[in-house]
Write a protein that holds these residues in place. Structure first.
Motif, short mmCIF file in Angstrom:
data_model
loop_
_atom_site.label_atom_id
_atom_site.label_comp_id
_atom_site.label_asym_id
_atom_site.label_seq_id
_atom_site.Cartn_x
_atom_site.Cartn_y
_atom_site.Cartn_z
N THR A 122 0.82 -1.20 0.00
CA THR A 122 0.00 0.00 0.00
C THR A 122 0.86 1.26 0.00
O THR A 122 0.59 2.22 -0.74
N LEU A 123 1.90 1.27 0.83
CA LEU A 123 2.80 2.42 0.87
C LEU A 123 3.48 2.64 -0.48
O LEU A 123 3.56 3.78 -0.97
N LEU A 124 3.95 1.57 -1.08
CA LEU A 124 4.62 1.69 -2.38
C LEU A 124 3.64 2.15 -3.46
O LEU A 124 3.97 3.00 -4.30
N ASP A 125 2.43 1.62 -3.44
CA ASP A 125 1.42 2.02 -4.42
C ASP A 125 1.14 3.51 -4.33
O ASP A 125 1.01 4.21 -5.35
N HIS A 126 1.06 4.02 -3.12
CA HIS A 126 0.80 5.45 -2.94
C HIS A 126 1.94 6.30 -3.50
O HIS A 126 1.69 7.31 -4.16
N LEU A 127 3.18 5.88 -3.24
CA LEU A 127 4.32 6.64 -3.76
C LEU A 127 4.36 6.60 -5.28
O LEU A 127 4.67 7.59 -5.94
N LEU A 128 4.04 5.45 -5.85
CA LEU A 128 3.99 5.34 -7.31
C LEU A 128 2.98 6.34 -7.88
O LEU A 128 3.27 7.04 -8.86
N ALA A 129 1.80 6.39 -7.28
CA ALA A 129 0.76 7.30 -7.77
C ALA A 129 1.20 8.75 -7.65
O ALA A 129 0.92 9.57 -8.53
N THR A 143 -1.96 -2.16 -12.64
CA THR A 143 -1.21 -3.32 -12.16
C THR A 143 -0.18 -2.85 -11.14
O THR A 143 0.34 -1.73 -11.23
N LEU A 144 0.11 -3.71 -10.19
CA LEU A 144 1.10 -3.42 -9.16
C LEU A 144 1.89 -4.70 -8.90
O LEU A 144 1.31 -5.73 -8.52
N THR A 145 3.20 -4.64 -9.11
CA THR A 145 4.07 -5.78 -8.85
C THR A 145 5.05 -5.40 -7.75
O THR A 145 5.78 -4.42 -7.88
N VAL A 146 5.04 -6.16 -6.66
CA VAL A 146 5.91 -5.88 -5.52
C VAL A 146 6.88 -7.03 -5.32
O VAL A 146 6.48 -8.20 -5.34
N ARG A 147 8.14 -6.69 -5.12
CA ARG A 147 9.17 -7.68 -4.79
C ARG A 147 9.68 -7.38 -3.39
O ARG A 147 10.22 -6.29 -3.15
N TYR A 148 9.52 -8.34 -2.51
CA TYR A 148 9.96 -8.18 -1.13
C TYR A 148 11.38 -8.74 -1.01
O TYR A 148 11.58 -9.95 -1.04
N ARG A 149 12.35 -7.84 -0.87
CA ARG A 149 13.75 -8.24 -0.85
C ARG A 149 14.22 -8.65 0.54
O ARG A 149 15.05 -9.54 0.69
N ARG A 150 13.74 -7.96 1.56
CA ARG A 150 14.13 -8.21 2.94
C ARG A 150 12.90 -8.00 3.84
O ARG A 150 11.99 -7.26 3.46
N PRO A 151 12.87 -8.60 5.01
CA PRO A 151 11.78 -8.30 5.95
C PRO A 151 11.81 -6.81 6.31
O PRO A 151 12.88 -6.23 6.51
N THR A 186 20.42 -0.80 1.31
CA THR A 186 19.76 -2.11 1.27
C THR A 186 18.28 -1.96 0.95
O THR A 186 17.53 -1.40 1.76
N VAL A 187 17.86 -2.42 -0.21
CA VAL A 187 16.46 -2.32 -0.61
C VAL A 187 15.65 -3.39 0.13
O VAL A 187 15.97 -4.58 0.07
N LEU A 188 14.61 -2.95 0.82
CA LEU A 188 13.74 -3.88 1.53
C LEU A 188 12.61 -4.40 0.64
O LEU A 188 12.23 -5.56 0.71
N ALA A 189 12.08 -3.52 -0.17
CA ALA A 189 11.02 -3.90 -1.11
C ALA A 189 11.01 -2.89 -2.25
O ALA A 189 11.40 -1.74 -2.08
N GLU A 190 10.58 -3.35 -3.41
CA GLU A 190 10.49 -2.47 -4.57
C GLU A 190 9.25 -2.82 -5.37
O GLU A 190 8.70 -3.92 -5.24
N ALA A 191 8.78 -1.89 -6.17
CA ALA A 191 7.53 -2.10 -6.89
C ALA A 191 7.56 -1.44 -8.26
O ALA A 191 8.27 -0.46 -8.48
N GLU A 192 6.78 -2.01 -9.14
CA GLU A 192 6.52 -1.42 -10.46
C GLU A 192 5.01 -1.29 -10.60
O GLU A 192 4.27 -2.19 -10.21
N GLY A 193 4.57 -0.19 -11.15
CA GLY A 193 3.14 0.01 -11.32
C GLY A 193 2.79 0.55 -12.69
O GLY A 193 3.60 1.24 -13.32
N LEU A 194 1.60 0.21 -13.13
CA LEU A 194 1.05 0.77 -14.37
C LEU A 194 -0.21 1.52 -13.98
O LEU A 194 -1.10 0.97 -13.32
#
Length: 226
Positions: A122-129, A143-151, A186-194
């Motif tokens: 949700t946080l990543l989606d908001h920043l993307l928007a 579309t929203l694709t999230v990759r969780y790299r670290r806890p 250190t990236v914890l999570a990253e996302a791509e959105g359309l």
């Protein structure tokens, strides 16, 4: 509503939101006796009745809001008046970039000691928007694709960044990431959105409660047919 009245109401809304977020944190962390929980629940019912004395409909916009400017005081992500919001502090800069800072508490816990994955998304989606809007584009998440790299740990200041990508017709892409403030490498999570902007007629139907939803969710002139 006069601007002075709106400012005063926003201050009161923000204060109530802060207090209620503190209450929510206390509620999910308390170990007081059951009798005390029952007493607090009774007091909360009385306060709920006071707030329901005057309200708005489910689709009505709050008097403190300005959707065109991104002022959403009851947003579930950053709304100062929303007790369930993790209270993300976010902003954007011209050129399609957005940044955010947040420390997520116990109310948004998933696995013990960690932020719930849905909250991270949700946080990543908001920043993307926000990045898409900063690029001068409109749209809703397609579309929203999230990759969780670290806890992602609770109680740690987090930094989020996002950048708009390519645009074609009503479509715009964007990317975002989240890191801990004390470990930015250190990236914890990253996302791509359309994000896809609505055609004007569809936007008018979906957001019929708004006087003019054009700037935030609607295709610009020349893009509507794409």
């Amino acid at each position: 509503m006069a601007e002075a009245d709106r400012a005063a109401r926003r201050e009161a809304v923000g204060e109530l939101g802060t207090v209620l977020r503190d209450l929510a944190d206390a509620a999910v962390r308390t170990e007081v006796p059951a009798g005390e929980l029952t007493a607090v629940a009774a007091a909360a019912r009385e306060l709920t009745a006071r707030l329901r004395a005057a309200g708005r409909g489910l689709h009505e916009v709050a008097s403190v809001d300005d959707p065109e400017a991104g002022e959403r005081w009851y947003s579930p992500v950053h709304g100062r008046g929303n007790p369930v919001a993790p209270a993300l502090e976010a902003g954007e800069t011209p050129g399609g970039r957005a940044t955010g800072r947040v420390t997520v508490g116990k109310a948004h816990e998933g696995p013990p000691g960690l932020v719930h994955g849905g909250v991270v998304a949700t946080l990543l989606d908001h920043l993307l928007a926000r990045a898409v809007r900063a690029a001068g584009r409109g749209g809703l998440t397609a579309t929203l694709t999230v990759r969780y790299r670290r806890p992602v740990p609770l109680g740690v200041p987090l930094l989020l960044t996002a950048e708009a990508g390519e645009s074609s017709g009503r479509r715009t892409t964007a990317t975002a990431r989240v890191v801990a403030e004390d470990a930015p490498g250190t990236v914890l999570a990253e996302a791509e959105g359309l994000f896809v902007a609505l055609r004007p007629e569809r936007s008018a139907e979906v957001f019929r409660s708004l006087a003019d939803p054009a700037g935030t969710w609607t295709a610009r002139t020349g893009d509507a047919g794409a």
